[in-house]
Design a protein around this motif. Structure first.
Motif, PDB file in Angstrom:
ATOM      1  N   VAL A 189       3.115  -8.564  37.052  1.00 48.72           N
ATOM      2  CA  VAL A 189       3.591  -8.204  35.599  1.00 48.72           C
ATOM      3  C   VAL A 189       4.050  -6.857  35.617  1.00 48.72           C
ATOM      4  O   VAL A 189       3.310  -5.968  35.980  1.00 48.72           O
ATOM      5  CB  VAL A 189       2.731  -8.848  34.744  1.00 48.72           C
ATOM      6  CG1 VAL A 189       3.368  -8.988  33.286  1.00 48.72           C
ATOM      7  CG2 VAL A 189       2.091 -10.071  34.814  1.00 48.72           C
ATOM      8  N   TYR A 202       5.815  -3.943  32.898  1.00 52.55           N
ATOM      9  CA  TYR A 202       6.105  -3.833  31.156  1.00 52.55           C
ATOM     10  C   TYR A 202       6.830  -2.337  31.079  1.00 52.55           C
ATOM     11  O   TYR A 202       6.722  -1.464  31.837  1.00 52.55           O
ATOM     12  CB  TYR A 202       4.839  -3.606  30.681  1.00 52.55           C
ATOM     13  CG  TYR A 202       3.832  -4.710  30.670  1.00 52.55           C
ATOM     14  CD1 TYR A 202       3.058  -4.577  31.799  1.00 52.55           C
ATOM     15  CD2 TYR A 202       3.608  -5.795  29.865  1.00 52.55           C
ATOM     16  CE1 TYR A 202       1.780  -5.840  32.138  1.00 52.55           C
ATOM     17  CE2 TYR A 202       2.582  -6.766  30.169  1.00 52.55           C
ATOM     18  CZ  TYR A 202       1.796  -6.856  31.053  1.00 52.55           C
ATOM     19  OH  TYR A 202       1.058  -7.772  31.345  1.00 52.55           O
ATOM     20  N   HIS A 242       8.922  -7.304  29.105  1.00 53.28           N
ATOM     21  CA  HIS A 242       7.963  -7.259  30.432  1.00 53.28           C
ATOM     22  C   HIS A 242       8.686  -8.435  31.324  1.00 53.28           C
ATOM     23  O   HIS A 242       9.226  -9.294  30.902  1.00 53.28           O
ATOM     24  CB  HIS A 242       6.466  -7.584  29.913  1.00 53.28           C
ATOM     25  CG  HIS A 242       6.259  -8.990  29.693  1.00 53.28           C
ATOM     26  ND1 HIS A 242       6.370  -9.609  28.385  1.00 53.28           N
ATOM     27  CD2 HIS A 242       5.937 -10.338  30.402  1.00 53.28           C
ATOM     28  CE1 HIS A 242       6.050 -10.860  28.397  1.00 53.28           C
ATOM     29  NE2 HIS A 242       5.919 -11.318  29.374  1.00 53.28           N
ATOM     30  N   TYR A 255       7.272 -11.350  34.289  1.00 49.45           N
ATOM     31  CA  TYR A 255       6.317 -11.987  34.767  1.00 49.45           C
ATOM     32  C   TYR A 255       7.050 -12.421  35.900  1.00 49.45           C
ATOM     33  O   TYR A 255       7.852 -13.523  35.827  1.00 49.45           O
ATOM     34  CB  TYR A 255       5.857 -12.861  33.996  1.00 49.45           C
ATOM     35  CG  TYR A 255       4.761 -13.938  34.583  1.00 49.45           C
ATOM     36  CD1 TYR A 255       4.707 -15.260  34.105  1.00 49.45           C
ATOM     37  CD2 TYR A 255       3.933 -13.479  35.526  1.00 49.45           C
ATOM     38  CE1 TYR A 255       3.836 -16.158  34.630  1.00 49.45           C
ATOM     39  CE2 TYR A 255       3.147 -14.305  36.040  1.00 49.45           C
ATOM     40  CZ  TYR A 255       3.016 -15.547  35.854  1.00 49.45           C
ATOM     41  OH  TYR A 255       1.946 -16.257  36.242  1.00 49.45           O
ATOM     42  N   ARG A 291      -1.942  -7.885  36.423  1.00 45.23           N
ATOM     43  CA  ARG A 291      -2.177  -9.352  36.875  1.00 45.23           C
ATOM     44  C   ARG A 291      -1.821 -10.101  35.688  1.00 45.23           C
ATOM     45  O   ARG A 291      -1.760  -9.389  34.552  1.00 45.23           O
ATOM     46  CB  ARG A 291      -3.373  -9.426  37.729  1.00 45.23           C
ATOM     47  CG  ARG A 291      -3.643  -8.390  38.809  1.00 45.23           C
ATOM     48  CD  ARG A 291      -4.805  -8.862  39.471  1.00 45.23           C
ATOM     49  NE  ARG A 291      -4.806  -7.744  40.295  1.00 45.23           N
ATOM     50  CZ  ARG A 291      -6.240  -7.674  41.264  1.00 45.23           C
ATOM     51  NH1 ARG A 291      -7.184  -8.616  41.237  1.00 45.23           N
ATOM     52  NH2 ARG A 291      -6.249  -6.660  42.334  1.00 45.23           N
ATOM     53  N   GLU A 292      -1.956 -11.322  35.985  1.00 47.63           N
ATOM     54  CA  GLU A 292      -2.064 -12.214  34.611  1.00 47.63           C
ATOM     55  C   GLU A 292      -3.457 -12.839  34.192  1.00 47.63           C
ATOM     56  O   GLU A 292      -4.084 -12.697  35.053  1.00 47.63           O
ATOM     57  CB  GLU A 292      -0.918 -13.298  34.831  1.00 47.63           C
ATOM     58  CG  GLU A 292      -1.320 -14.504  35.750  1.00 47.63           C
ATOM     59  CD  GLU A 292      -0.980 -14.361  36.974  1.00 47.63           C
ATOM     60  OE1 GLU A 292      -0.945 -12.964  37.550  1.00 47.63           O
ATOM     61  OE2 GLU A 292      -0.864 -15.291  37.773  1.00 47.63           O
ATOM     62  N   GLY A 308      -1.201 -15.559  28.452  1.00 47.55           N
ATOM     63  CA  GLY A 308      -1.375 -14.740  29.737  1.00 47.55           C
ATOM     64  C   GLY A 308      -2.041 -13.163  29.636  1.00 47.55           C
ATOM     65  O   GLY A 308      -1.663 -12.655  30.522  1.00 47.55           O
ATOM     66  N   GLY A 309      -2.141 -12.754  28.480  1.00 48.64           N
ATOM     67  CA  GLY A 309      -2.369 -11.216  28.320  1.00 48.64           C
ATOM     68  C   GLY A 309      -1.406 -10.415  28.317  1.00 48.64           C
ATOM     69  O   GLY A 309      -1.261  -8.998  28.361  1.00 48.64           O
ATOM     70  N   PHE A 310       0.085 -11.033  28.320  1.00 50.87           N
ATOM     71  CA  PHE A 310       1.335 -10.092  28.236  1.00 50.87           C
ATOM     72  C   PHE A 310       1.562  -9.319  27.126  1.00 50.87           C
ATOM     73  O   PHE A 310       2.106  -8.331  27.058  1.00 50.87           O
ATOM     74  CB  PHE A 310       2.293 -10.844  28.855  1.00 50.87           C
ATOM     75  CG  PHE A 310       2.263 -11.665  29.898  1.00 50.87           C
ATOM     76  CD1 PHE A 310       2.758 -12.968  30.141  1.00 50.87           C
ATOM     77  CD2 PHE A 310       1.341 -11.274  31.044  1.00 50.87           C
ATOM     78  CE1 PHE A 310       2.455 -13.907  31.177  1.00 50.87           C
ATOM     79  CE2 PHE A 310       1.115 -11.983  32.337  1.00 50.87           C
ATOM     80  CZ  PHE A 310       1.659 -13.357  32.104  1.00 50.87           C
TER      81      PHE A 310
END
Lengths: 116, 112
Positions: free
Chosen positions: A31, A33, A48, A50, A95-96, B96-98
């Motif tokens: 990920v 951003y 972002h 993914y 990371r996710e 997902g914490g994004f």
């Protein structure tokens, strides 16, 4: 050391002239951003990735675009910079899921953009 | 997404313990609480994360009450180099914490 690298640290561009900021990472995080941080304000998430999946924030202006050609690199393109786009632009990786909690977001040192 | 509220600034002296409290009234069940530190002209740096009760690492402690509507970052025996902005973030694990929102942050000034 594994890290997030942003180039250049300082960028001066002319009003309306397209500019690209770059970010690379050696962490192999899936990920990435981009944040915009104006003076004395908190970082604001622009979008972002993914993996190759691009996710734009609803209030991110169309003037801002991004590309991620591979895991390691991500670019921020500002198509027609205005005076209001002058800011620090921060790239981050993570990371996710649980990985975000265990290791957090890793930020680069940022690129300070000046528009003249 | 849960929004956070922190004091705008705090002053302290070297050697003192500093506690910064963050309010996050609409935190969801799957949300976690994290804290970041940012120095001028640098990106934020991860300090600590927790879900409930108390978490401690080599630089800080995080206290979270049972209702999880607030959290307190505790910095033991601060030094001049701890002068920075501290951000409380609520990380939504359900996405997902994004997607997370930085609050305004707390500017900590440590004096000699």
């Amino acid at each position: 050391d594994a890290m997030v690298i942003q180039n250049p640290r300082y960028q001066v561009t002319q009003f309306g002239k397209p500019v690209t900021l770059s970010c690379s990472q050696t962490l192999n995080h899936n990920v990435m951003y981009w944040y915009q941080q104006k003076s004395s304000q908190a970082p604001k998430l622009l979008f972002h990735y993914y993996d190759k999946d691009f996710n734009n924030e609803a209030d991110t202006p169309d003037n801002f675009q991004s590309r991620r050609p591979n895991t390691s690199f991500c670019f921020l393109d500002i198509r027609s910079p205005g005076l209001g786009d002058a800011a620090m632009y921060l790239c981050a990786t993570s990371r996710e899921g649980q990985g975000v909690l265990n290791y957090g977001y890793t930020f680069g040192s940022g690129t300070r953009l000046t528009v003249v | 997404l849960a929004k956070t509220t922190q004091p705008i600034s705090m002053d302290s002296y070297e050697g003192q313990e500093v506690n910064i409290t963050c309010s996050h009234n609409n935190i969801a069940t799957n949300d976690y609480i994290t804290w970041y530190q940012q120095f001028p002209s640098q990106g934020p740096r991860f300090i600590i994360q927790g879900y409930k009760t108390k978490v401690t690492n080599e630089v800080a402690s995080l206290f979270i009450p049972a209702d999880r509507k607030s959290s307190t970052l505790s910095l033991p025996r601060v030094s001049l180099s701890d002068t920075a902005v501290y951000y409380c973030l609520v990380v939504p694990l359900s996405t997902g914490g994004f997607k997370t929102i930085f609050g305004a942050g707390t500017r900590l000034f440590v004096k000699a």
